[in-house]
Design a protein around this motif. Structure first.
Motif, mmCIF file in Angstrom:
data_model
loop_
_atom_site.group_PDB
_atom_site.id
_atom_site.type_symbol
_atom_site.label_atom_id
_atom_site.label_comp_id
_atom_site.label_asym_id
_atom_site.label_seq_id
_atom_site.Cartn_x
_atom_site.Cartn_y
_atom_site.Cartn_z
ATOM 1 N N LEU A 110 0.818 -1.211 0.000
ATOM 2 C CA LEU A 110 0.000 0.000 0.000
ATOM 3 C C LEU A 110 0.855 1.265 0.000
ATOM 4 C CD1 LEU A 110 -2.455 -1.149 2.813
ATOM 5 C CD2 LEU A 110 -2.825 -1.338 0.342
ATOM 6 N N GLY A 111 2.012 1.194 0.569
ATOM 7 C CA GLY A 111 2.885 2.353 0.688
ATOM 8 C C GLY A 111 4.164 1.951 1.389
ATOM 9 N N ASN A 166 -6.302 0.263 -1.157
ATOM 10 C CA ASN A 166 -5.445 -0.065 -2.291
ATOM 11 C C ASN A 166 -4.213 0.827 -2.406
ATOM 12 O OD1 ASN A 166 -7.125 -2.192 -3.638
ATOM 13 N ND2 ASN A 166 -8.610 -0.506 -3.640
ATOM 14 N N ASP A 167 -4.181 1.912 -1.655
ATOM 15 C CA ASP A 167 -3.044 2.824 -1.694
ATOM 16 C C ASP A 167 -2.935 3.499 -0.338
ATOM 17 O OD1 ASP A 167 -0.903 4.391 -2.673
ATOM 18 O OD2 ASP A 167 -1.812 4.435 -4.663
ATOM 19 N N VAL A 168 -1.867 4.259 -0.143
ATOM 20 C CA VAL A 168 -1.596 4.781 1.187
ATOM 21 C C VAL A 168 -2.690 5.733 1.674
ATOM 22 C CG1 VAL A 168 -0.172 6.732 0.420
ATOM 23 C CG2 VAL A 168 0.249 5.677 2.643
ATOM 24 N N GLU A 169 -3.294 6.517 0.759
ATOM 25 C CA GLU A 169 -4.343 7.441 1.207
ATOM 26 C C GLU A 169 -5.589 6.710 1.698
ATOM 27 O OE1 GLU A 169 -4.669 7.278 -3.363
ATOM 28 O OE2 GLU A 169 -3.084 7.422 -1.855
ATOM 29 N N ASP A 170 -5.788 5.467 1.233
ATOM 30 C CA ASP A 170 -6.938 4.683 1.684
ATOM 31 C C ASP A 170 -6.787 4.249 3.139
ATOM 32 O OD1 ASP A 170 -8.112 4.805 -0.868
ATOM 33 O OD2 ASP A 170 -6.995 3.042 -1.541
ATOM 34 N N ASN A 214 3.538 6.534 -1.532
ATOM 35 C CA ASN A 214 2.389 5.778 -2.049
ATOM 36 C C ASN A 214 2.778 4.393 -2.567
ATOM 37 O OD1 ASN A 214 3.585 6.196 -4.545
ATOM 38 N ND2 ASN A 214 2.103 7.728 -5.220
ATOM 39 N N LYS A 215 1.763 3.702 -3.089
ATOM 40 C CA LYS A 215 1.946 2.327 -3.549
ATOM 41 C C LYS A 215 2.979 2.230 -4.659
ATOM 42 C CE LYS A 215 -0.632 -1.585 -5.470
ATOM 43 N NZ LYS A 215 -1.984 -2.131 -5.744
ATOM 44 N N ALA A 216 2.913 3.130 -5.630
ATOM 45 C CA ALA A 216 3.847 3.089 -6.747
ATOM 46 C C ALA A 216 5.288 3.192 -6.250
ATOM 47 C CB ALA A 216 3.538 4.211 -7.740
#
Length: 403
Positions: free
Chosen positions: A257-258, A286-290, A328-330
């Protein structure tokens, strides 16, 4: 009848895994009945009389039809002249399996990227003492959790295997031992005593399932351009934030996620934030903001835990890159890929191992590969498992930090 073809036990196990994977279901190329039949067919072959773990391969001379759609043989590997899929499903089927197929000696094999089997553990020694060890068994015998367990757990390489070293709410400072053959999990030692992390109010022990991604390594010779610090010579750490408390030694499938970057005593120490793919929140995070959206306060708690957890031991606060921000995830995927390549350099002897035990039992082409019999001897020579020793009297004590 299809032409007889050599198929390894590992291929059958990969089919059994893939038949239950989200990858197949997400492509809608098979019905639920097909998936169930595919798994049961591979199970039946795996339990065939005379087939044992030491068999490297066997001859498959008949194929069970599955929902009148495809042959089991085709699902194991796309054989150049003998696979059968109805036209409506052919493109979807190929999109699932083609990225995972390699042409070898005239036929195609599934690449070893997925978690093909359940891993089991062998405990040795006495918990809460210096002689406690956890060893790992894989599909064909003993394995190193550092080197043999695949990093990737699905065909698209977006899900990872995580080795759980420390279950949530526990204090034992457990870690994969880099220096011993087979890299067992053992308790960290400081001043001749096993280590327990202190409880930072209002938490008890670790606030996530904590562990490592196999087949990754933070190269101490590599300077990270953005942090100007070198790697800590460990597998990359993972904080699994799901609701289930996993057991020590579990191999869990997670999605990244991050990532946070701790600067630990001047070294880069990445902390991947991940979630068990089977967690109830996995579909919406699905990503850090989630994380902040669905688990408000959790990122702040994670930052504060890492910043202060050594303070009760008389050490200064830890420092962070990026002002403590979780990338973030990327960015996390980029870090994971970089540390995987650094591990590959370690295993190919292009990087000095410098005291790290690189012995393994399954890594193809590795100069460090050694025999299962030698691995068995290592485990057999360890002390037998005995009841745990008593915990330190202060292990449950809370510590308060002025922030």
């Amino acid at each position: 009848m299809a032409t007889p073809t050599t198929i390894t036990i590992g291929h059958l196990r990969s089919v059994r895994f893939l038949s239950a994977s989200m990858t197949l279901r997400s492509h809608h190329c098979l019905s639920s009945l097909s998936l169930g039949n595919l798994r049961s067919s591979s199970d039946r072959l795996l339990s065939s009389p005379g087939l044992s773990e030491v068999d490297s391969s066997f001859r498959l001379t008949s194929c069970a039809s599955i929902d009148n759609t495809l042959l089991l043989e085709a699902s194991i590997k796309k054989i150049s002249s003998s696979w059968h899929v109805y036209k409506p499903n052919r493109r979807a089927f190929c999109s699932v399996f083609q990225p995972n197929l390699t042409k070898t000696r005239g036929f195609l094999l599934l690449n070893q990227t997925a978690n093909m089997s359940t891993y089991t553990i062998i405990e040795k020694g006495t918990l809460n003492t210096k002689d406690y060890r956890i060893y790992f068994n894989g599909p064909s015998g003993l394995v190193s959790p550092f080197h043999d367990i695949p990093l990737h757990a699905d065909t698209s390489k977006t899900v990872f295997n995580m080795v759980v070293e420390i279950p949530r709410w526990t204090n034992h400072k457990m870690e994969i031992c880099k220096e011993e053959k087979l890299n067992p999990i053992k308790q960290d030692i400081k001043k001749e005593k096993v280590r327990f992390v202190k409880n930072l109010f209002p938490h008890h022990g670790y606030i996530w399932n904590y562990g490592a991604l196999p087949q990754t390594w933070e190269d101490p010779n590599h300077t990270e351009p953005e942090t100007k610090t070198k790697g800590d010579s460990d597998p990359i750490d993972v904080c699994e934030i799901g609701s289930k408390i996993h057991q020590r030694g579990a191999v869990v499938q997670v999605k990244a996620l991050g990532v946070m970057c701790l600067i630990d005593e001047g070294e880069t120490d990445w902390k991947v934030l991940a979630i068990d793919v089977n967690d109830p929140l996995a579909n919406v995070i699905n990503d850090v903001e989630d994380i902040e959206k669905h688990m408000p306060g959790f990122l702040k708690a994670t930052y504060e835990w890492f910043r202060y957890y050594k303070v009760p031991d008389g050490k200064p606060e830890n420092q962070f890159a990026f002002n403590g921000e979780a990338k973030n995830k990327a960015y996390a995927l980029k870090v994971i890929e970089e540390t995987h390549k650094q591990w590959e350099g370690l295993m190919n002897k292009t990087i000095d191992a410098a005291g790290i035990s690189c012995e393994n039992t399954t890594v193809g082409g590795s100069p460090y590969k050694f025999a299962l019999e030698e691995a068995k001897t290592i485990v057999e020579n360890q002390p037998a498992l005995t009841p745990p020793a008593s915990l330190p009297s202060d292990v449950d004590q809370w510590h308060y930090i002025s922030k």
